[in-house]
Scaffold this motif. Sequence first.
Motif, PDB file in Angstrom:
ATOM      1  N   GLU A   1     -32.453  18.854  -4.798  1.00 29.21           N
ATOM      2  CA  GLU A   1     -31.763  17.790  -4.071  1.00 29.21           C
ATOM      3  C   GLU A   1     -30.723  17.099  -4.950  1.00 29.21           C
ATOM      4  N   TYR A   2     -31.062  16.894  -6.207  1.00 29.85           N
ATOM      5  CA  TYR A   2     -30.130  16.256  -7.127  1.00 29.85           C
ATOM      6  C   TYR A   2     -28.899  17.129  -7.346  1.00 29.85           C
TER       7      TYR A   2
ATOM      8  N   SER B   1     -26.760  17.040  -4.280  1.00 30.06           N
ATOM      9  CA  SER B   1     -26.044  15.770  -4.120  1.00 30.06           C
ATOM     10  C   SER B   1     -24.834  15.695  -5.053  1.00 30.06           C
TER      11      SER B   1
ATOM     12  N   ARG C   1     -36.982  18.029  -5.934  1.00 26.85           N
ATOM     13  CA  ARG C   1     -36.163  16.910  -6.379  1.00 26.85           C
ATOM     14  C   ARG C   1     -34.998  17.391  -7.234  1.00 26.85           C
ATOM     15  N   SER C   2     -35.217  18.408  -8.046  1.00 24.92           N
ATOM     16  CA  SER C   2     -34.152  18.977  -8.853  1.00 24.92           C
ATOM     17  C   SER C   2     -33.078  19.605  -7.969  1.00 24.92           C
TER      18      SER C   2
END
Length: 74
Positions: free
Chosen positions: A14-15, A18, A11-12
């Motif tokens: 992906e953030y 993005s 998730r880190s």
Amino acid sequence: YCDSKESKTRRSSEYALSLILENLSKLFAPILSFTAEEVWKEFGHKDSIFVSDFSDLQEWSDQKLASEFQNLLQ
């Protein structure tokens, strides 16, 4: 892609990706207007990339890290 969808590292990552995609799209928009607009729409935005503002990246600035790089560059 090797971690589970809910893992902190995935998730880190992906953030971070993005944020990079969003800001690069804004920077490339004047040069690659149609491509940047398509990326923007695929990113999930309803409005045009040309009505968006640049992100305020000051919250990400790290003075200690900047001074270390300044010493390195000198």
